[in-house]
Motif scaffolding. Structure first.
Motif, mmCIF file in Angstrom:
data_model
loop_
_atom_site.group_PDB
_atom_site.id
_atom_site.type_symbol
_atom_site.label_atom_id
_atom_site.label_comp_id
_atom_site.label_asym_id
_atom_site.label_seq_id
_atom_site.Cartn_x
_atom_site.Cartn_y
_atom_site.Cartn_z
ATOM 1 N N ILE A 210 -58.153 12.436 5.616
ATOM 2 C CA ILE A 210 -58.180 11.312 6.443
ATOM 3 C C ILE A 210 -57.333 11.496 7.641
ATOM 4 O O ILE A 210 -56.159 12.035 7.657
ATOM 5 C CB ILE A 210 -57.371 10.045 5.607
ATOM 6 N N VAL A 211 -58.112 11.460 8.754
ATOM 7 C CA VAL A 211 -57.704 11.795 10.097
ATOM 8 C C VAL A 211 -57.825 10.811 11.281
ATOM 9 O O VAL A 211 -58.461 9.748 10.844
ATOM 10 C CB VAL A 211 -58.395 13.196 10.586
ATOM 11 N N GLN A 212 -57.105 10.717 12.000
ATOM 12 C CA GLN A 212 -57.232 9.648 13.303
ATOM 13 C C GLN A 212 -58.574 9.829 13.949
ATOM 14 O O GLN A 212 -58.970 10.928 14.188
ATOM 15 C CB GLN A 212 -56.075 9.614 14.054
ATOM 16 N N ASP A 213 -59.266 8.680 14.362
ATOM 17 C CA ASP A 213 -60.721 8.971 15.074
ATOM 18 C C ASP A 213 -60.518 9.924 16.046
ATOM 19 O O ASP A 213 -61.527 10.682 16.568
ATOM 20 C CB ASP A 213 -60.833 7.604 15.519
ATOM 21 N N GLY B 56 -69.218 22.442 4.947
ATOM 22 C CA GLY B 56 -70.048 21.306 4.989
ATOM 23 C C GLY B 56 -69.178 20.049 4.790
ATOM 24 O O GLY B 56 -68.293 20.115 3.908
ATOM 25 N N VAL B 57 -69.451 19.253 5.517
ATOM 26 C CA VAL B 57 -68.584 18.074 5.828
ATOM 27 C C VAL B 57 -69.218 16.663 5.735
ATOM 28 O O VAL B 57 -70.607 16.648 6.439
ATOM 29 C CB VAL B 57 -67.675 18.216 7.048
ATOM 30 N N THR B 58 -68.885 15.624 4.989
ATOM 31 C CA THR B 58 -69.441 14.388 5.118
ATOM 32 C C THR B 58 -68.496 13.504 5.727
ATOM 33 O O THR B 58 -67.153 13.544 5.374
ATOM 34 C CB THR B 58 -69.614 13.716 3.612
ATOM 35 N N LYS B 59 -68.761 12.637 6.769
ATOM 36 C CA LYS B 59 -67.961 12.027 7.544
ATOM 37 C C LYS B 59 -68.209 10.395 6.962
ATOM 38 O O LYS B 59 -69.246 10.006 6.754
ATOM 39 C CB LYS B 59 -68.252 11.964 8.858
ATOM 40 N N LEU B 60 -66.807 9.887 6.735
ATOM 41 C CA LEU B 60 -66.965 8.217 6.458
ATOM 42 C C LEU B 60 -65.998 7.536 7.781
ATOM 43 O O LEU B 60 -64.841 8.093 7.560
ATOM 44 C CB LEU B 60 -66.374 8.116 5.151
ATOM 45 N N ALA B 61 -66.477 6.490 8.097
ATOM 46 C CA ALA B 61 -65.585 5.682 8.942
ATOM 47 C C ALA B 61 -64.797 4.700 8.014
ATOM 48 O O ALA B 61 -65.460 3.949 7.027
ATOM 49 C CB ALA B 61 -66.630 4.773 10.019
ATOM 50 N N THR B 62 -63.491 5.086 8.171
ATOM 51 C CA THR B 62 -62.541 4.208 7.430
ATOM 52 C C THR B 62 -61.461 3.306 8.220
ATOM 53 O O THR B 62 -61.388 3.543 9.496
ATOM 54 C CB THR B 62 -61.977 4.926 6.314
ATOM 55 N N THR B 63 -60.711 2.389 7.566
ATOM 56 C CA THR B 63 -59.718 1.668 8.338
ATOM 57 C C THR B 63 -58.389 1.537 7.248
ATOM 58 O O THR B 63 -58.481 1.247 6.225
ATOM 59 C CB THR B 63 -60.289 0.260 8.801
ATOM 60 N N GLY C 225 -53.743 1.938 7.079
ATOM 61 C CA GLY C 225 -52.700 2.598 7.640
ATOM 62 C C GLY C 225 -51.903 1.239 8.141
ATOM 63 O O GLY C 225 -52.152 0.132 8.180
ATOM 64 N N PHE C 226 -50.753 1.913 8.703
ATOM 65 C CA PHE C 226 -49.596 0.772 9.177
ATOM 66 C C PHE C 226 -50.311 0.080 10.343
ATOM 67 O O PHE C 226 -50.088 -1.135 10.456
ATOM 68 C CB PHE C 226 -48.459 1.365 9.609
ATOM 69 N N LEU C 227 -51.198 0.833 11.170
ATOM 70 C CA LEU C 227 -51.455 -0.069 12.278
ATOM 71 C C LEU C 227 -52.748 -0.503 12.392
ATOM 72 O O LEU C 227 -53.423 -1.098 13.147
ATOM 73 C CB LEU C 227 -51.783 1.118 13.480
ATOM 74 N N LYS C 228 -53.405 -0.376 11.062
ATOM 75 C CA LYS C 228 -54.785 -0.904 10.772
ATOM 76 C C LYS C 228 -55.825 -0.319 11.735
ATOM 77 O O LYS C 228 -56.786 -1.170 12.292
ATOM 78 C CB LYS C 228 -54.693 -2.485 10.690
ATOM 79 N N ALA C 229 -55.489 0.563 12.183
ATOM 80 C CA ALA C 229 -56.436 1.449 13.358
ATOM 81 C C ALA C 229 -57.471 2.140 12.457
ATOM 82 O O ALA C 229 -57.430 2.406 11.446
ATOM 83 C CB ALA C 229 -55.820 2.239 14.339
ATOM 84 N N GLY C 230 -58.513 2.265 13.277
ATOM 85 C CA GLY C 230 -59.767 2.973 12.724
ATOM 86 C C GLY C 230 -59.370 4.528 12.566
ATOM 87 O O GLY C 230 -58.712 5.089 13.157
ATOM 88 N N ASN C 231 -59.709 5.112 11.372
ATOM 89 C CA ASN C 231 -59.756 6.401 11.054
ATOM 90 C C ASN C 231 -60.983 7.034 10.434
ATOM 91 O O ASN C 231 -61.825 6.299 10.482
ATOM 92 C CB ASN C 231 -58.269 6.824 10.206
ATOM 93 N N VAL D 246 -44.371 4.831 17.301
ATOM 94 C CA VAL D 246 -44.795 5.170 16.081
ATOM 95 C C VAL D 246 -45.399 6.429 16.240
ATOM 96 O O VAL D 246 -45.992 7.010 17.165
ATOM 97 C CB VAL D 246 -45.987 4.240 15.555
ATOM 98 N N THR D 247 -45.332 7.354 14.887
ATOM 99 C CA THR D 247 -45.953 8.621 14.838
ATOM 100 C C THR D 247 -47.294 8.440 14.239
ATOM 101 O O THR D 247 -47.708 7.781 13.476
ATOM 102 C CB THR D 247 -45.179 9.577 14.081
ATOM 103 N N VAL D 248 -48.369 9.039 15.076
ATOM 104 C CA VAL D 248 -49.587 8.784 14.652
ATOM 105 C C VAL D 248 -50.167 10.344 14.506
ATOM 106 O O VAL D 248 -49.918 11.233 15.297
ATOM 107 C CB VAL D 248 -50.562 8.154 15.546
ATOM 108 N N GLY D 249 -51.473 10.353 14.216
ATOM 109 C CA GLY D 249 -52.263 11.678 13.948
ATOM 110 C C GLY D 249 -51.975 12.525 12.568
ATOM 111 O O GLY D 249 -51.328 11.992 11.917
ATOM 112 N N GLY D 250 -52.014 13.760 12.727
ATOM 113 C CA GLY D 250 -51.912 14.556 11.502
ATOM 114 C C GLY D 250 -52.983 14.331 10.665
ATOM 115 O O GLY D 250 -53.980 13.690 10.918
#
Length: 111
Positions: free
Chosen positions: A7-10, A26-33, A35-41, A93-97
């Motif tokens: 799970i990574v930041q957009d 091989g990677v499959t990408k899912l758009a999710t929301t 965390g604390f900031l309710k931001a897209g990831n 706040v710390t984001v990313g990672g």
């Protein structure tokens, strides 16, 4: 074989996808929301051979760096006081990672 759920930041997702695919993952990408900031990831699913787990984890760690960001939050409403009596205030706040889960795959089918 293992399944890595990352799970990574957009902001990091495009570069990470590119690097992983260049290295033959091989990677499959899912758009999710969430965390604390309710931001897209972005949640990535990687099917990885046991001998390449460290390589995949190292790629995610090298691309997805933590960083500081200013965010605006509002205090919660309590004691019957209306939300209008509060104003939002900025906090750092710390984001990313990345948050990663590594699961054992009992069976892999490609039909």
């Amino acid at each position: 074989m293992k399944l890595i759920i990352a799970i990574v930041q957009d902001e990091d997702a495009s570069k990470l996808l590119s690097v992983l695919m260049q290295q033959g993952f091989g990677v499959t990408k899912l758009a999710t929301t969430g965390g604390f900031l309710k931001a897209g990831n972005t949640t990535l699913l990687l099917g990885v051979d046991d001998n390449r787990i460290d390589e995949a984890v190292n790629i995610v760690e090298s691309v997805c760096k933590s960083r500081k960001q200013i965010s605006t939050v509002s205090p919660s409403v309590s004691g019957g006081i209306s939300q209008n009596e509060y104003s939002s205030y900025p906090i750092e706040v710390t984001v990313g990672g990345a948050t990663m889960f590594v699961l054992t795959v009992d069976q892999f089918l490609k039909v």
